[in-house]
Design a protein around this motif. Structure first.
Motif, PDB file in Angstrom:
ATOM      1  N   LYS A   4       0.850  -1.180   0.000  1.00 27.82           N
ATOM      2  CA  LYS A   4       0.000   0.000   0.000  1.00 27.82           C
ATOM      3  C   LYS A   4       0.885   1.229   0.000  1.00 27.82           C
ATOM      4  N   THR A   6       1.546   4.883   1.093  1.00 30.14           N
ATOM      5  CA  THR A   6       1.105   5.692   2.228  1.00 30.14           C
ATOM      6  C   THR A   6       0.937   7.162   1.846  1.00 30.14           C
ATOM      7  N   ASP A   7       0.515   7.945   2.833  1.00 36.36           N
ATOM      8  CA  ASP A   7       0.350   9.380   2.632  1.00 36.36           C
ATOM      9  C   ASP A   7       1.686  10.098   2.478  1.00 36.36           C
ATOM     10  N   LYS A   8       2.798   9.390   2.676  1.00 33.27           N
ATOM     11  CA  LYS A   8       4.116   9.985   2.464  1.00 33.27           C
ATOM     12  C   LYS A   8       4.450  10.102   0.973  1.00 33.27           C
ATOM     13  N   CYS A   9       3.611   9.558   0.114  1.00 36.87           N
ATOM     14  CA  CYS A   9       3.830   9.588  -1.335  1.00 36.87           C
ATOM     15  C   CYS A   9       3.984  11.027  -1.821  1.00 36.87           C
ATOM     16  N   LYS A  45       8.443  -0.765  -2.793  1.00 42.28           N
ATOM     17  CA  LYS A  45       8.751  -0.365  -1.413  1.00 42.28           C
ATOM     18  C   LYS A  45      10.156   0.192  -1.299  1.00 42.28           C
TER      19      LYS A  45
END
Length: 50
Positions: A4, A6-9, A45
């Protein structure tokens, strides 16, 4: 198991460029992995920001 994003994208596209099956595409606010196509290799990842 699909990974998945994350919002760090930061929407740099590195994960999409590295994906061997091409299952990562830009979404509205971050890239999205298609879990039906993901082979769980983990290549994305390694290219994601920490």
């Amino acid at each position: 198991m699909a990974y998945k994003i994350t919002d760090k994208c930061i929407q740099c596209g590195a994960c999409s460029a590295e994906c061997p099956v091409g299952c990562i595409a830009p979404g509205e606010d971050k890239y999205i992995i298609d879990p039906d196509q993901c082979i769980g290799c983990g290549t994305c990842k390694r290219s994601m920001p920490s």
